[in-house]
Design an enzyme around this catalytic site. Structure first.
Site: not given
Ligand code: HSE
Length: 333
Positions: A9, A11, A89, A118, A142, A218, A312
């Site tokens: 819980f 952002a 989390t 991730k 996603e 990613k 965000g």
């Molecule tokens: N810290 C990551 C970024 C947040 O700046 O893209 C999103 O995964």
């Protein structure tokens, strides 16, 4: 009635809760009635099978308070009836925990999972996909790549039937923000990192951002989930942005280039790499601010470019909500 549990819980979890409150009418039209029956973080949680008071939970956390102690995520998984888990989390690329255990335990019970985390996907993508299939559960992610920028479902749904040759993109908003500010202001990365932290987009440990760890994670998710590869985090050749000086931009700009942290997976050229690269200033990947972008090369559709806000609270919530809607569409929950 869809019963949702939110794990994590911070952002992202709060962003999801806010959207579930603010867009109830719209979402009721898309997924029917829903209720959040549990919210947990690393220290405590709230269970209410009649619906957690999300406004109150958000207020507690915004005021730096704590959710009531004594409720753990594993208690919720074991004792509460719910249909979907939103796993938000904090990412741990090495162990995937605690998210990996949460996701395993939900999938084992046939509970669908929507995650922004991730770590579990980097550590155990294949295992989790198999577990989901075995238990007739769905694993949606996603929100793990690109924040609000559509990419996973875009490739899986809208580019279905295409072979994906390569994906080249900007997958870390913090680095992009730092590099585009360096380009304009000629400040050092340390000076700008402080601003990125204030914007709330940097990882809890910002070395994940500036050393290219987040972008590499990613990239692994994209390669494994969209290109049928089986790569690990350590397979990614990785250079971060910590050695880039403001002076490097002067030299690049004189020749019509800028510098961006580019993540690239290319099946034909056998590339799996995150590194700072020179990009022509007119190129679609020469974007500024916290944006993410991806150039997807396909056999039938040709080249597709997507751009969007890569980080965000609300932006990541947008991706989670879109997964919830997709889940509803394929399950008719
Ligand atoms: N810290 C990551 C970024 C947040 O700046 O893209 C999103 O995964």
């Amino acid at each position: 009635m869809i019963r949702i549990a939110i794990f994590g819980f911070g952002a992202v979890g709060r962003g999801v809760a806010e959207v579930l409150i603010e867009k109830r009418d719209l979402l009721n039209g898309l997924i029917g009635d829903y209720r959040v029956v549990a919210v947990t973080d690393s220290k405590g949680g709230i269970i209410d099978e009649n619906g957690v008071d999300l406004r109150r939970a958000i207020e507690i956390k915004k005021g730096n308070g704590r959710l009531p102690e004594g409720v753990t995520t594993l208690d919720v998984i074991e004792s509460v009836d719910f249909d979907v888990c939103v796993e938000a989390t904090v990412t741990n690329i090495e162990t995937g925990e605690p998210g990996l255990t949460h996701i395993r335990e939900c999938l084992r019970r046939g509970i669908d999972v929507v995650t922004s985390n991730k770590g579990p996907l980097v550590v155990a993508y294949k295992e989790l996909v198999r577990l989901a299939e075995k238990n007739d559960a769905k694993l949606m992610f996603e929100a793990t790549v690109g924040g609000a920028m559509p990419i996973i479902k875009l490739v899986r749904n809208d580019l279905a039937g295409n072979e994906i040759y390569s994906i080249k993109g900007i997958l870390n908003g913090t680095c992009n923000y730092i590099l585009s500010r360096m380009e304009k202001e000629r400040l050092t990365y340390e000076q700008i990192l402080a601003e990125a932290k204030e914007l709330g987009i940097a990882e809890a440990d910002p070395t994940y951002d500036v050393e290219g760890i987040d972008a590499a994670a990613k990239l692994v998710i994209l390669a494994n989930s969209l290109m049928g590869m089986d790569v690990k985090f350590d397979d990614v050749e990785r250079v971060g942005i910590t050695n880039i000086t403001p002076n490097a931009f002067e030299i690049a700009m004189e020749k019509g280039y800028t510098i961006r942290l580019i993540a690239e997976v290319d099946r034909v050229e056998e590339i799996l790499r995150v590194s700072p690269r020179l990009i022509p200033i007119q190129h679609p990947l020469a974007i500024g601010g916290t944006l993410n972008a991806a150039l997807i090369k396909t056999d039938t559709a040709g080249d597709i470019v997507v751009v969007g806000r890569g980080a965000g609270s609300k932006e990541t919530a947008s991706a989670i909500i879109s997964d919830l809607v997709e889940l509803f569409r394929c399950r008719g929950l």
